[in-house]
Design a protein around this motif. Structure first.
Motif, PDB file in Angstrom:
ATOM      1  N   HIS A 128       0.838  -1.205   0.000  1.00  0.00           N
ATOM      2  CA  HIS A 128       0.000   0.000   0.000  1.00  0.00           C
ATOM      3  C   HIS A 128       0.872   1.255   0.000  1.00  0.00           C
ATOM      4  O   HIS A 128       0.688   2.170   0.806  1.00  0.00           O
ATOM      5  CB  HIS A 128      -1.003  -0.023   1.159  1.00  0.00           C
ATOM      6  CG  HIS A 128      -2.117  -0.991   0.916  1.00  0.00           C
ATOM      7  ND1 HIS A 128      -3.216  -0.669   0.138  1.00  0.00           N
ATOM      8  CD2 HIS A 128      -2.278  -2.281   1.288  1.00  0.00           C
ATOM      9  CE1 HIS A 128      -4.015  -1.726   0.062  1.00  0.00           C
ATOM     10  NE2 HIS A 128      -3.464  -2.718   0.748  1.00  0.00           N
ATOM     11  N   GLU A 177       0.680   3.348  -4.834  1.00  0.00           N
ATOM     12  CA  GLU A 177      -0.416   4.222  -5.245  1.00  0.00           C
ATOM     13  C   GLU A 177      -0.240   5.661  -4.727  1.00  0.00           C
ATOM     14  O   GLU A 177      -0.915   6.576  -5.181  1.00  0.00           O
ATOM     15  CB  GLU A 177      -1.770   3.668  -4.786  1.00  0.00           C
ATOM     16  CG  GLU A 177      -2.001   3.672  -3.293  1.00  0.00           C
ATOM     17  CD  GLU A 177      -1.483   2.446  -2.561  1.00  0.00           C
ATOM     18  OE1 GLU A 177      -1.898   2.222  -1.405  1.00  0.00           O
ATOM     19  OE2 GLU A 177      -0.657   1.692  -3.146  1.00  0.00           O
ATOM     20  N   PRO A 235      -8.178   0.251  -8.188  1.00  0.00           N
ATOM     21  CA  PRO A 235      -8.516   1.636  -8.539  1.00  0.00           C
ATOM     22  C   PRO A 235     -10.010   1.930  -8.631  1.00  0.00           C
ATOM     23  O   PRO A 235     -10.400   3.102  -8.700  1.00  0.00           O
ATOM     24  CB  PRO A 235      -7.827   1.845  -9.888  1.00  0.00           C
ATOM     25  CG  PRO A 235      -7.569   0.487 -10.427  1.00  0.00           C
ATOM     26  CD  PRO A 235      -7.391  -0.413  -9.246  1.00  0.00           C
ATOM     27  N   HIS A 256      -3.778   9.179  -2.627  1.00  0.00           N
ATOM     28  CA  HIS A 256      -3.633   8.188  -3.691  1.00  0.00           C
ATOM     29  C   HIS A 256      -3.558   8.929  -5.024  1.00  0.00           C
ATOM     30  O   HIS A 256      -4.521   9.564  -5.439  1.00  0.00           O
ATOM     31  CB  HIS A 256      -4.803   7.203  -3.694  1.00  0.00           C
ATOM     32  CG  HIS A 256      -4.802   6.283  -2.521  1.00  0.00           C
ATOM     33  ND1 HIS A 256      -5.872   5.472  -2.214  1.00  0.00           N
ATOM     34  CD2 HIS A 256      -3.857   6.028  -1.579  1.00  0.00           C
ATOM     35  CE1 HIS A 256      -5.585   4.754  -1.134  1.00  0.00           C
ATOM     36  NE2 HIS A 256      -4.367   5.083  -0.733  1.00  0.00           N
ATOM     37  N   GLN A 264      -8.410  -5.160  -3.214  1.00  0.00           N
ATOM     38  CA  GLN A 264      -6.999  -4.882  -3.439  1.00  0.00           C
ATOM     39  C   GLN A 264      -6.395  -5.924  -4.368  1.00  0.00           C
ATOM     40  O   GLN A 264      -6.941  -7.022  -4.537  1.00  0.00           O
ATOM     41  CB  GLN A 264      -6.219  -4.825  -2.125  1.00  0.00           C
ATOM     42  CG  GLN A 264      -6.117  -6.144  -1.392  1.00  0.00           C
ATOM     43  CD  GLN A 264      -5.327  -6.017  -0.080  1.00  0.00           C
ATOM     44  OE1 GLN A 264      -5.022  -4.923   0.385  1.00  0.00           O
ATOM     45  NE2 GLN A 264      -4.984  -7.156   0.507  1.00  0.00           N
ATOM     46  N   ALA A 299      -3.202   4.950 -10.088  1.00  0.00           N
ATOM     47  CA  ALA A 299      -3.787   3.609 -10.170  1.00  0.00           C
ATOM     48  C   ALA A 299      -2.696   2.644 -10.631  1.00  0.00           C
ATOM     49  O   ALA A 299      -1.992   2.903 -11.602  1.00  0.00           O
ATOM     50  CB  ALA A 299      -4.953   3.603 -11.153  1.00  0.00           C
ATOM     51  N   PHE A 332      -9.466   3.180  -2.598  1.00  0.00           N
ATOM     52  CA  PHE A 332      -8.563   3.946  -3.455  1.00  0.00           C
ATOM     53  C   PHE A 332      -9.108   5.353  -3.694  1.00  0.00           C
ATOM     54  O   PHE A 332      -8.402   6.341  -3.558  1.00  0.00           O
ATOM     55  CB  PHE A 332      -8.366   3.238  -4.796  1.00  0.00           C
ATOM     56  CG  PHE A 332      -7.518   4.032  -5.769  1.00  0.00           C
ATOM     57  CD1 PHE A 332      -6.148   4.031  -5.659  1.00  0.00           C
ATOM     58  CD2 PHE A 332      -8.100   4.782  -6.772  1.00  0.00           C
ATOM     59  CE1 PHE A 332      -5.360   4.779  -6.527  1.00  0.00           C
ATOM     60  CE2 PHE A 332      -7.332   5.525  -7.650  1.00  0.00           C
ATOM     61  CZ  PHE A 332      -5.952   5.518  -7.528  1.00  0.00           C
TER      62      PHE A 332
END
Length: 199
Positions: free
Chosen positions: A58, A61, A94, A105, A183, A108, A99
């Protein structure tokens, strides 16, 4: 021989999630990482071919809102990885609210996007006359995308487990709807061939 035992294992963008056996890296000192590094500033402080494994959990992004910065990040990632190094990437899908809701963020990340850094895929696209951008060839880097997994949104996972929908129905929904896949998990392998020096 490609001896990875003496090489670094990096947990990049670790935040407060430290991993034992890894050099835990973040740009924010408040996270108390092992090393404070801004991944959008190049070059990174690690040597060529010095890394055997990378975790980007994580993180990706949040990086590279500008395309040149993102491509620079991928160049640096390839530079520090030794031949055969594994890069584990976990990102929110995305089209999931997790997201879309976070203003930090900026990019993507998809399997098809990561495949653009594979020279094998690039050469196939060139032969086919495909419109896909062969970024691996353009940048002189090479990552094989060797694994792709998804985690469903809990609501869809419960429906699948209850038999209310089958996997085909889930993937059909994912083509049309948000919040189906929560995810994605990818594994890249750095390919350097005879660029790797014997140690």
């Amino acid at each position: 021989m490609n001896d990875t035992s003496a090489r670094l294992r990096l947990n990049l963008g670790c935040g407060h999630r430290k991993l034992p056996g890894f050099l835990n890296v973040d740009k924010y000192p408040a996270c108390e990482p092992d090393a404070v590094v801004d991944l959008e500033q190049f070059p990174w402080p690690w040597g060529d071919d010095s890394v055997a494994e990378v975790q980007l959990l994580h993180v990706l992004e949040h990086l590279g809102a500008a395309p040149d910065v993102y491509l620079g990040l991928m160049r640096e990632l390839w530079r520090v990885c030794c031949d055969g190094a594994a890069v584990h990437i976990v990102v929110p899908h995305p089209r999931h609210d997790s997201f879309l809701n976070d203003p930090t963020h900026v990019r993507a990340v998809t399997g098809d996007g990561l495949l653009m850094f594979s020279q094998k895929a690039n050469r196939r696209w060139v032969e086919q006359g495909a419109a896909n951008t062969p970024l691996g060839l353009y940048l002189g880097i090479d990552f094989d995308l060797v694994s792709t997994e998804i985690d469903l949104d809990p609501w869809w996972q419960r429906r699948l487990q209850a038999g209310e929908v089958d996997r085909e129905g889930v993937f059909e929904a994912a083509r049309r709807e948000n919040n189906v896949i929560r995810q994605s998990k990818f594994v890249l392998i750095a390919r350097k061939g005879d660029r790797e020096t014997e140690e």
